[in-house]
Motif scaffolding. Structure first.
Motif, PDB file in Angstrom:
ATOM      1  N   GLY A  22       0.708   2.066  -4.022  1.00  0.00           N
ATOM      2  CA  GLY A  22       2.020   2.478  -4.537  1.00  0.00           C
ATOM      3  C   GLY A  22       3.190   1.689  -3.821  1.00  0.00           C
ATOM      4  N   PRO A  23       4.314   1.900  -4.526  1.00  0.00           N
ATOM      5  CA  PRO A  23       5.487   1.152  -3.884  1.00  0.00           C
ATOM      6  C   PRO A  23       5.982   1.953  -2.675  1.00  0.00           C
ATOM      7  CG  PRO A  23       6.128   2.802  -5.654  1.00  0.00           C
ATOM      8  CD  PRO A  23       4.482   2.886  -5.623  1.00  0.00           C
ATOM      9  N   VAL A  24       6.270   1.174  -1.708  1.00  0.00           N
ATOM     10  CA  VAL A  24       6.932   1.640  -0.556  1.00  0.00           C
ATOM     11  C   VAL A  24       8.265   2.046  -0.272  1.00  0.00           C
ATOM     12  CG1 VAL A  24       7.161   0.996   1.972  1.00  0.00           C
ATOM     13  CG2 VAL A  24       5.453  -0.324   0.893  1.00  0.00           C
ATOM     14  N   ARG A  25       8.337   3.491  -0.198  1.00  0.00           N
ATOM     15  CA  ARG A  25       9.366   4.190  -0.191  1.00  0.00           C
ATOM     16  C   ARG A  25      10.151   4.629   1.257  1.00  0.00           C
ATOM     17  NH1 ARG A  25       8.196   9.059  -4.787  1.00  0.00           N
ATOM     18  NH2 ARG A  25       7.581   7.484  -6.346  1.00  0.00           N
ATOM     19  N   ALA A  26      11.282   4.633   1.212  1.00  0.00           N
ATOM     20  CA  ALA A  26      11.989   4.924   2.668  1.00  0.00           C
ATOM     21  C   ALA A  26      11.482   6.114   3.053  1.00  0.00           C
ATOM     22  CB  ALA A  26      13.491   4.812   2.427  1.00  0.00           C
ATOM     23  N   ALA A  27      11.016   6.430   4.293  1.00  0.00           N
ATOM     24  CA  ALA A  27      10.677   7.640   4.719  1.00  0.00           C
ATOM     25  C   ALA A  27      12.147   8.426   5.259  1.00  0.00           C
ATOM     26  CB  ALA A  27       9.852   7.217   6.078  1.00  0.00           C
ATOM     27  N   PRO A  28      11.731   9.617   5.182  1.00  0.00           N
ATOM     28  CA  PRO A  28      12.909  10.336   5.316  1.00  0.00           C
ATOM     29  C   PRO A  28      13.191  10.379   7.016  1.00  0.00           C
ATOM     30  CG  PRO A  28      11.044  11.820   5.007  1.00  0.00           C
ATOM     31  CD  PRO A  28      10.770  10.380   4.478  1.00  0.00           C
ATOM     32  N   THR A  29      14.162  10.916   7.253  1.00  0.00           N
ATOM     33  CA  THR A  29      14.669  10.826   8.812  1.00  0.00           C
ATOM     34  C   THR A  29      13.537  11.753   9.655  1.00  0.00           C
ATOM     35  OG1 THR A  29      17.075  10.474   8.429  1.00  0.00           O
ATOM     36  CG2 THR A  29      16.544  10.838  10.516  1.00  0.00           C
ATOM     37  N   GLY A  30      13.194  11.209  10.482  1.00  0.00           N
ATOM     38  CA  GLY A  30      12.288  11.995  11.256  1.00  0.00           C
ATOM     39  C   GLY A  30      10.812  11.682  11.021  1.00  0.00           C
ATOM     40  N   ALA A  31      10.736  11.234   9.717  1.00  0.00           N
ATOM     41  CA  ALA A  31       9.171  10.994   9.164  1.00  0.00           C
ATOM     42  C   ALA A  31       8.390   9.924   9.910  1.00  0.00           C
ATOM     43  CB  ALA A  31       9.151  11.009   7.864  1.00  0.00           C
ATOM     44  N   ARG A  32       7.151   9.792   9.695  1.00  0.00           N
ATOM     45  CA  ARG A  32       6.279   8.880  10.366  1.00  0.00           C
ATOM     46  C   ARG A  32       6.531   7.484   9.460  1.00  0.00           C
ATOM     47  NH1 ARG A  32       0.440  11.186  10.472  1.00  0.00           N
ATOM     48  NH2 ARG A  32       0.152  10.322  12.357  1.00  0.00           N
ATOM     49  N   ALA A  33       6.285   6.416  10.145  1.00  0.00           N
ATOM     50  CA  ALA A  33       6.474   5.094   9.697  1.00  0.00           C
ATOM     51  C   ALA A  33       5.499   4.905   8.631  1.00  0.00           C
ATOM     52  CB  ALA A  33       6.650   4.114  10.514  1.00  0.00           C
ATOM     53  N   PRO A  34       5.852   4.149   7.593  1.00  0.00           N
ATOM     54  CA  PRO A  34       4.893   4.077   6.377  1.00  0.00           C
ATOM     55  C   PRO A  34       3.908   3.214   6.796  1.00  0.00           C
ATOM     56  CG  PRO A  34       6.852   2.842   6.160  1.00  0.00           C
ATOM     57  CD  PRO A  34       7.047   3.594   7.183  1.00  0.00           C
ATOM     58  N   VAL A  35       2.517   3.248   6.211  1.00  0.00           N
ATOM     59  CA  VAL A  35       1.441   2.294   6.359  1.00  0.00           C
ATOM     60  C   VAL A  35       1.574   1.109   6.112  1.00  0.00           C
ATOM     61  CG1 VAL A  35      -1.169   2.198   6.381  1.00  0.00           C
ATOM     62  CG2 VAL A  35       0.002   4.531   6.591  1.00  0.00           C
ATOM     63  N   THR A  36       1.216   0.099   6.910  1.00  0.00           N
ATOM     64  CA  THR A  36       1.413  -1.250   6.067  1.00  0.00           C
ATOM     65  C   THR A  36       0.287  -1.706   5.584  1.00  0.00           C
ATOM     66  OG1 THR A  36       0.564  -2.022   8.031  1.00  0.00           O
ATOM     67  CG2 THR A  36       3.086  -1.761   8.205  1.00  0.00           C
ATOM     68  N   PRO A  37       0.326  -2.800   4.618  1.00  0.00           N
ATOM     69  CA  PRO A  37      -0.895  -3.199   3.843  1.00  0.00           C
ATOM     70  C   PRO A  37      -2.032  -3.781   4.995  1.00  0.00           C
ATOM     71  CG  PRO A  37       1.017  -3.946   2.762  1.00  0.00           C
ATOM     72  CD  PRO A  37       1.293  -3.422   4.165  1.00  0.00           C
ATOM     73  N   GLU A  38      -1.530  -4.382   5.972  1.00  0.00           N
ATOM     74  CA  GLU A  38      -2.515  -4.830   7.060  1.00  0.00           C
ATOM     75  C   GLU A  38      -3.429  -3.579   7.650  1.00  0.00           C
ATOM     76  OE1 GLU A  38       0.501  -5.730   6.685  1.00  0.00           O
ATOM     77  OE2 GLU A  38       0.391  -7.660   6.281  1.00  0.00           O
ATOM     78  N   GLN A  39      -2.707  -2.559   7.858  1.00  0.00           N
ATOM     79  CA  GLN A  39      -3.319  -1.213   8.445  1.00  0.00           C
ATOM     80  C   GLN A  39      -4.236  -0.698   7.421  1.00  0.00           C
ATOM     81  OE1 GLN A  39      -0.006   1.201   9.253  1.00  0.00           O
ATOM     82  NE2 GLN A  39       0.179   0.372  11.485  1.00  0.00           N
ATOM     83  N   ALA A  40      -3.908  -0.640   6.092  1.00  0.00           N
ATOM     84  CA  ALA A  40      -4.943  -0.150   4.971  1.00  0.00           C
ATOM     85  C   ALA A  40      -6.322  -1.143   4.846  1.00  0.00           C
ATOM     86  CB  ALA A  40      -4.098  -0.044   3.731  1.00  0.00           C
ATOM     87  N   ALA A  42      -7.317  -2.769   7.209  1.00  0.00           N
ATOM     88  CA  ALA A  42      -8.152  -2.581   8.652  1.00  0.00           C
ATOM     89  C   ALA A  42      -9.004  -1.279   8.348  1.00  0.00           C
ATOM     90  CB  ALA A  42      -7.381  -2.537   9.494  1.00  0.00           C
ATOM     91  N   ALA A  43      -8.274  -0.114   7.528  1.00  0.00           N
ATOM     92  CA  ALA A  43      -9.043   1.020   7.570  1.00  0.00           C
ATOM     93  C   ALA A  43     -10.247   0.834   6.483  1.00  0.00           C
ATOM     94  CB  ALA A  43      -8.079   2.110   7.066  1.00  0.00           C
ATOM     95  N   VAL A  44     -10.076   0.117   5.527  1.00  0.00           N
ATOM     96  CA  VAL A  44     -11.243  -0.008   4.329  1.00  0.00           C
ATOM     97  C   VAL A  44     -12.226  -0.831   5.178  1.00  0.00           C
ATOM     98  CG1 VAL A  44     -11.680  -1.260   2.543  1.00  0.00           C
ATOM     99  CG2 VAL A  44      -9.638   0.039   2.367  1.00  0.00           C
ATOM    100  N   ALA A  45     -11.782  -1.814   6.068  1.00  0.00           N
ATOM    101  CA  ALA A  45     -13.044  -2.680   6.553  1.00  0.00           C
ATOM    102  C   ALA A  45     -13.705  -1.704   7.582  1.00  0.00           C
ATOM    103  CB  ALA A  45     -12.451  -3.735   7.656  1.00  0.00           C
ATOM    104  N   ALA A  46     -13.007  -0.481   8.451  1.00  0.00           N
ATOM    105  CA  ALA A  46     -13.507   0.245   9.295  1.00  0.00           C
ATOM    106  C   ALA A  46     -14.683   1.243   8.542  1.00  0.00           C
ATOM    107  CB  ALA A  46     -12.679   0.933   9.929  1.00  0.00           C
TER     108      ALA A  46
END
Length: 254
Positions: A22-40, A42-46
């Motif tokens: 999905g498209p990367v949307r700006a996270a609201p103030t105080g929210a967690r940082a969005p997951v980057t494609p590299e992180q996704a 890595a999760a799939v590989a795991a």
């Protein structure tokens, strides 16, 4: 059913994939940082390396067994080649045995046939031969002839009965050939046939004498003339010497 641990990991994997796609949307103030494609990735590989999620599955299918499958030839059993050779040898031996039995049967049949022919031949030879009583119209029975044929024929010739004289000599000659020399003369034998049969059986001089006798007889019957006195008297003189009455009996006694 999946274990709680496996379900949690599947949920995390789905979330990662959704965030990556999905498209990367700006996270609201105080929210967690969005997951980057590299992180996704890595999760799939795991997740892929998890032994609980990467196990292979075995699929089994059922199908109907057709008649063609049943009629397929089974592979040859090469475990006993000696048995095949034994069957082949027995087959060949049976064929040669049949030929041998056939040859033996033919040989036995030939031997039996030969014995039967010999027995039949002996039976035929042992039968009494029916001797003719007449040759054509001439009576050749010994009892119908005088004891001294030559002397009786000479007397007839001197009385002028030439045809009766030659007829007596010819009848006497036939009777001596049939009963005294076993010449196979038959009732229907002609003069020429009687001469041929006599020449085959008698010695050379006897055959020539009988030919002269028949020629004199034919000259009187068919030639309408008689031979000379000297020739007829010579036939009378040689009759008993050339055509002896007891030739067969004498030979048997010897």
């Amino acid at each position: 059913m999946l274990s709680p641990r496996s379900a949690s990991r599947l949920t995390s994997l789905a979330l990662c994939v959704a965030l990556a796609a999905g498209p990367v949307r700006a996270a609201p103030t105080g929210a967690r940082a969005p997951v980057t494609p590299e992180q996704a990735q890595a999760a799939v590989a795991a997740v892929r390396t998890d032994p609980l999620l990467g196990t292979s599955r075995t699929e089994r299918k059922l199908h109907w067994k057709t008649q063609d499958d049943e009629e397929r030839p089974k592979p040859k059993d090469e475990s006993a080649p000696w048995l095949v050779e034994l069957v082949r040898w027995l087959s060949e031996s049976a064929r040669w045995l049949m030929w041998l039995l056939g040859a033996i049967a033919l040989a036995v049949l030939a031997v039996l046939l030969r014995r039967w022919i010999l027995v039949r031949a002996d039976t035929v030879r042992g039968r009494a031969i029916d001797l003719p009583s007449h040759v054509r119209d001439l009576d050749i029975r010994p009892e119908s002839l005088p004891d001294d044929i030559a002397a009786a024929a000479r007397a007839l010739w001197r009385r002028g009965e030439q045809r009766a004289c030659l007829s007596l000599l010819y009848r006497g000659g036939l009777s001596r050939l049939v009963h005294g020399h076993a010449v196979p003369i038959r009732a229907a034998s002609t003069e020429g046939e009687c001469v041929q049969l006599a020449e085959r059986t008698l010695p050379e001089d006897g055959g020539r004498f009988f030919r002269r006798l028949v020629q004199a007889w034919l000259l009187s019957v068919y030639g309408a003339r008689s031979p000379g006195d000297a020739e007829v008297f010579a036939l009378c003189d040689e009759f008993d010497r050339q055509l002896p009455a007891a030739a067969v009996a004498g030979e048997a006694g010897a």
